[in-house]
Design a protein around this motif. Structure first.
Motif, PDB file in Angstrom:
ATOM      1  N   TRP A   1       0.828  -1.207   0.000  1.00  0.00           N
ATOM      2  CA  TRP A   1       0.000   0.000   0.000  1.00  0.00           C
ATOM      3  C   TRP A   1       0.861   1.255   0.000  1.00  0.00           C
ATOM      4  CZ3 TRP A   1      -5.052   1.460  -0.489  1.00  0.00           C
ATOM      5  CH2 TRP A   1      -5.994   0.450  -0.577  1.00  0.00           C
ATOM      6  N   ALA A   2       1.866   1.307   0.880  1.00  0.00           N
ATOM      7  CA  ALA A   2       2.733   2.495   0.971  1.00  0.00           C
ATOM      8  C   ALA A   2       3.438   2.744  -0.356  1.00  0.00           C
ATOM      9  CB  ALA A   2       3.749   2.318   2.101  1.00  0.00           C
ATOM     10  N   LYS A   3       3.962   1.683  -0.960  1.00  0.00           N
ATOM     11  CA  LYS A   3       4.670   1.803  -2.238  1.00  0.00           C
ATOM     12  C   LYS A   3       3.732   2.295  -3.338  1.00  0.00           C
ATOM     13  CE  LYS A   3       7.333  -0.967  -5.483  1.00  0.00           C
ATOM     14  NZ  LYS A   3       7.759  -2.316  -5.860  1.00  0.00           N
ATOM     15  N   GLU A   4       2.520   1.731  -3.382  1.00  0.00           N
ATOM     16  CA  GLU A   4       1.571   2.083  -4.438  1.00  0.00           C
ATOM     17  C   GLU A   4       1.012   3.498  -4.252  1.00  0.00           C
ATOM     18  OE1 GLU A   4       0.594   1.810  -7.900  1.00  0.00           O
ATOM     19  OE2 GLU A   4       1.288  -0.130  -7.176  1.00  0.00           O
ATOM     20  N   ILE A   5       0.783   3.920  -3.016  1.00  0.00           N
ATOM     21  CA  ILE A   5       0.319   5.294  -2.770  1.00  0.00           C
ATOM     22  C   ILE A   5       1.385   6.280  -3.247  1.00  0.00           C
ATOM     23  CG2 ILE A   5      -0.265   7.023  -1.013  1.00  0.00           C
ATOM     24  CD1 ILE A   5      -1.549   4.659   0.604  1.00  0.00           C
ATOM     25  N   ASP A   6       2.638   6.017  -2.877  1.00  0.00           N
ATOM     26  CA  ASP A   6       3.738   6.891  -3.328  1.00  0.00           C
ATOM     27  C   ASP A   6       3.838   6.918  -4.851  1.00  0.00           C
ATOM     28  OD1 ASP A   6       4.709   8.038  -0.994  1.00  0.00           O
ATOM     29  OD2 ASP A   6       6.107   6.394  -0.593  1.00  0.00           O
ATOM     30  N   ASN A   7       3.724   5.748  -5.463  1.00  0.00           N
ATOM     31  CA  ASN A   7       3.812   5.634  -6.916  1.00  0.00           C
ATOM     32  C   ASN A   7       2.686   6.425  -7.598  1.00  0.00           C
ATOM     33  OD1 ASN A   7       4.832   4.611  -9.412  1.00  0.00           O
ATOM     34  ND2 ASN A   7       3.242   3.032  -9.378  1.00  0.00           N
ATOM     35  N   GLN A   8       1.448   6.234  -7.144  1.00  0.00           N
ATOM     36  CA  GLN A   8       0.309   6.932  -7.750  1.00  0.00           C
ATOM     37  C   GLN A   8       0.391   8.436  -7.498  1.00  0.00           C
ATOM     38  OE1 GLN A   8      -1.842   5.638  -9.917  1.00  0.00           O
ATOM     39  NE2 GLN A   8      -0.676   3.746  -9.670  1.00  0.00           N
ATOM     40  N   LYS A   9       0.880   8.829  -6.330  1.00  0.00           N
ATOM     41  CA  LYS A   9       1.046  10.250  -6.022  1.00  0.00           C
ATOM     42  C   LYS A   9       2.040  10.885  -6.995  1.00  0.00           C
ATOM     43  CE  LYS A   9       2.659  13.443  -2.538  1.00  0.00           C
ATOM     44  NZ  LYS A   9       3.234  13.661  -1.244  1.00  0.00           N
ATOM     45  N   ARG A  10       3.154  10.192  -7.228  1.00  0.00           N
ATOM     46  CA  ARG A  10       4.170  10.689  -8.155  1.00  0.00           C
ATOM     47  C   ARG A  10       3.600  10.848  -9.564  1.00  0.00           C
ATOM     48  NH1 ARG A  10       7.128   7.807 -11.106  1.00  0.00           N
ATOM     49  NH2 ARG A  10       6.894   5.903  -9.898  1.00  0.00           N
ATOM     50  N   LEU A  11       2.870   9.840 -10.029  1.00  0.00           N
ATOM     51  CA  LEU A  11       2.258   9.897 -11.362  1.00  0.00           C
ATOM     52  C   LEU A  11       1.216  11.007 -11.452  1.00  0.00           C
ATOM     53  CD1 LEU A  11       1.771   6.079 -12.037  1.00  0.00           C
ATOM     54  CD2 LEU A  11       3.423   7.596 -13.143  1.00  0.00           C
ATOM     55  N   PHE A  12       0.414  11.167 -10.393  1.00  0.00           N
ATOM     56  CA  PHE A  12      -0.629  12.195 -10.359  1.00  0.00           C
ATOM     57  C   PHE A  12      -0.004  13.590 -10.410  1.00  0.00           C
ATOM     58  CE2 PHE A  12      -3.465  15.024  -7.884  1.00  0.00           C
ATOM     59  CZ  PHE A  12      -4.610  14.928  -8.664  1.00  0.00           C
ATOM     60  N   MET A  13       1.061  13.792  -9.631  1.00  0.00           N
ATOM     61  CA  MET A  13       1.739  15.095  -9.604  1.00  0.00           C
ATOM     62  C   MET A  13       2.352  15.417 -10.962  1.00  0.00           C
ATOM     63  SD  MET A  13       1.193  16.223  -6.548  1.00  0.00           S
ATOM     64  CE  MET A  13       2.388  17.401  -6.039  1.00  0.00           C
ATOM     65  N   LYS A  14       2.882  14.394 -11.626  1.00  0.00           N
ATOM     66  CA  LYS A  14       3.475  14.570 -12.951  1.00  0.00           C
ATOM     67  C   LYS A  14       2.408  14.992 -13.956  1.00  0.00           C
ATOM     68  CE  LYS A  14       5.233  11.252 -15.673  1.00  0.00           C
ATOM     69  NZ  LYS A  14       6.049  10.100 -16.050  1.00  0.00           N
ATOM     70  N   ASP A  15       1.223  14.372 -13.851  1.00  0.00           N
ATOM     71  CA  ASP A  15       0.115  14.716 -14.751  1.00  0.00           C
ATOM     72  C   ASP A  15      -0.419  16.120 -14.513  1.00  0.00           C
ATOM     73  OD1 ASP A  15       0.260  12.271 -15.968  1.00  0.00           O
ATOM     74  OD2 ASP A  15      -1.494  11.427 -14.942  1.00  0.00           O
ATOM     75  N   GLN A  16      -0.272  16.634 -13.299  1.00  0.00           N
ATOM     76  CA  GLN A  16      -0.784  17.963 -12.961  1.00  0.00           C
ATOM     77  C   GLN A  16       0.094  19.090 -13.542  1.00  0.00           C
ATOM     78  OE1 GLN A  16      -3.876  18.266 -11.303  1.00  0.00           O
ATOM     79  NE2 GLN A  16      -3.715  16.117 -11.850  1.00  0.00           N
ATOM     80  N   ASN A  17       1.352  18.750 -13.820  1.00  0.00           N
ATOM     81  CA  ASN A  17       2.291  19.771 -14.344  1.00  0.00           C
ATOM     82  C   ASN A  17       2.232  19.886 -15.843  1.00  0.00           C
ATOM     83  OD1 ASN A  17       3.110  20.332 -11.771  1.00  0.00           O
ATOM     84  ND2 ASN A  17       4.752  18.821 -11.821  1.00  0.00           N
TER      85      ASN A  17
END
Length: 118
Positions: A102-118
């Motif tokens: 869960w911790a790994k996947e939350i971090d991974n999805q957060k990183r991808l989401f932040m990248k998409d926001q830029n």
């Protein structure tokens, strides 16, 4: 759309949002519910159930935040493991089956989401 997975009806998917992980779990202060991680949000919905009828009723979403609001995330414990998620100054401790996953996947999805926001 979320696809074939069962998602509580209170949470409508955003355009292009995908369900990544979902698990029946409990949170230290909030009690039992369903924790969902999507490609855009982390969601915790309270459940109320009866062991005699095996019915569960979905209550309100006690946590429904976009991933850019998520601060630190880490697994905690050895036998009774929890994933600890910090959101807007509040810490949530979810008792999930595999806290490291869960911790790994939350971090991974957060990183991808932040990248998409830029």
């Amino acid at each position: 759309m979320f696809g074939n997975k069962n998602v509580a009806p209170q949470v409508d998917p955003n355009p292009g949002e995908k369900l990544i992980l979902e698990e029946d779990c409990s949170e230290v202060k909030l009690g039992s519910g369903i924790l969902s991680l999507t490609s855009q949000r982390i969601i915790f919905e309270k459940t109320e159930g009866s062991l005699t009828t095996l019915n569960k009723k979905i209550g309100s979403a006690l946590l429904n935040e976009t991933l850019d609001k998520v601060g630190s995330v880490h697994p905690e414990g050895f036998i009774l493991t929890k994933v600890v998620v910090e959101v807007g100054g509040s810490k949530y401790k979810f008792s999930v089956f595999n806290s490291k996953k869960w911790a790994k996947e939350i971090d991974n999805q957060k990183r991808l989401f932040m990248k998409d926001q830029n």
